[in-house]
Structure formats: structure tokens, C-alpha cells
Motif scaffolding. Sequence first.
Motif, PDB file in Angstrom:
ATOM      1  N   CYS A  18       0.827  -1.207   0.000  1.00  0.00           N
ATOM      2  CA  CYS A  18       0.000   0.000   0.000  1.00  0.00           C
ATOM      3  C   CYS A  18       0.865   1.263   0.000  1.00  0.00           C
ATOM      4  CB  CYS A  18      -0.947   0.001   1.199  1.00  0.00           C
ATOM      5  SG  CYS A  18      -2.251  -1.235   1.068  1.00  0.00           S
ATOM      6  N   ARG A  19       1.937   1.256   0.794  1.00  0.00           N
ATOM      7  CA  ARG A  19       2.831   2.409   0.816  1.00  0.00           C
ATOM      8  C   ARG A  19       3.458   2.645  -0.550  1.00  0.00           C
ATOM      9  NH1 ARG A  19       6.633   1.068   5.115  1.00  0.00           N
ATOM     10  NH2 ARG A  19       4.940  -0.158   5.909  1.00  0.00           N
ATOM     11  N   VAL A  20       3.931   1.583  -1.178  1.00  0.00           N
ATOM     12  CA  VAL A  20       4.570   1.705  -2.494  1.00  0.00           C
ATOM     13  C   VAL A  20       3.571   2.227  -3.524  1.00  0.00           C
ATOM     14  CG1 VAL A  20       5.575   0.373  -4.393  1.00  0.00           C
ATOM     15  CG2 VAL A  20       6.342  -0.025  -2.053  1.00  0.00           C
ATOM     16  N   LEU A  21       2.338   1.718  -3.473  1.00  0.00           N
ATOM     17  CA  LEU A  21       1.307   2.126  -4.438  1.00  0.00           C
ATOM     18  C   LEU A  21       0.611   3.432  -4.060  1.00  0.00           C
ATOM     19  CD1 LEU A  21      -0.237  -1.394  -5.039  1.00  0.00           C
ATOM     20  CD2 LEU A  21       1.248  -0.104  -6.586  1.00  0.00           C
ATOM     21  N   GLU A  22       0.959   3.937  -2.868  1.00  0.00           N
ATOM     22  CA  GLU A  22       0.390   5.185  -2.351  1.00  0.00           C
ATOM     23  C   GLU A  22      -1.130   5.116  -2.240  1.00  0.00           C
ATOM     24  OE1 GLU A  22       1.973   8.382  -4.738  1.00  0.00           O
ATOM     25  OE2 GLU A  22       3.989   8.091  -3.936  1.00  0.00           O
ATOM     26  N   VAL A  23      -1.600   4.011  -1.662  1.00  0.00           N
ATOM     27  CA  VAL A  23      -3.024   3.870  -1.349  1.00  0.00           C
ATOM     28  C   VAL A  23      -3.142   3.512   0.118  1.00  0.00           C
ATOM     29  CG1 VAL A  23      -3.676   3.135  -3.678  1.00  0.00           C
ATOM     30  CG2 VAL A  23      -3.113   1.407  -1.983  1.00  0.00           C
ATOM     31  N   SER A  24      -4.277   3.836   0.713  1.00  0.00           N
ATOM     32  CA  SER A  24      -4.468   3.514   2.120  1.00  0.00           C
ATOM     33  C   SER A  24      -4.806   2.036   2.270  1.00  0.00           C
ATOM     34  CB  SER A  24      -5.588   4.370   2.718  1.00  0.00           C
ATOM     35  OG  SER A  24      -6.832   3.975   2.174  1.00  0.00           O
TER      36      SER A  24
END
Length: 74
Positions: A18-24
Motif C-alpha cells: 500500500c505504501r509503495v502504491l500510495e493507497v491507504s
Amino acid sequence: MRTSSPTTSYPVPDAVSCRVLEVSQSWFYKWLGRAPTLRDERRADLTLAIQEVFDRSGDTYGSPRVHIELRERG
């Protein structure tokens, strides 16, 4: 903490993905539990059709011939 989602086979924690894809993470879990969309259903149908053509060919057709077969089907 989950180490990988049920849709992947990689041992990457969901939080890292999620951090890498910038989603919560909350969005990810909501997305993960959603019902299939019409696009998802069409893709699943297409995948089955491709597999059927390939299997009927004795596993010899490549993508150009599979494409021709599917176009002929409509």
C-alpha cells in the motif's frame, strides 16, 4: 498483520504494498472485498475463451491464431 493478500503469491506485507502504491490500507481492504465489476467478469470470460481455444488446438496455437479464432467467434 497480513504478510500477503489472498490474491497474490508474493510474501510482501500489505502495508508495504500500500505504501509503495500510495493507497491507504483501508481502501485496499475495501477493494479486496468488493464484488467483481463488469470488466472483471468480461476479462474472466475472455480468459476462459482463450484457454478453450488453446486447449482445442492441442496447445499449439500462439496468440495470433488464438486472436483469429476469437474474432471469428465474434
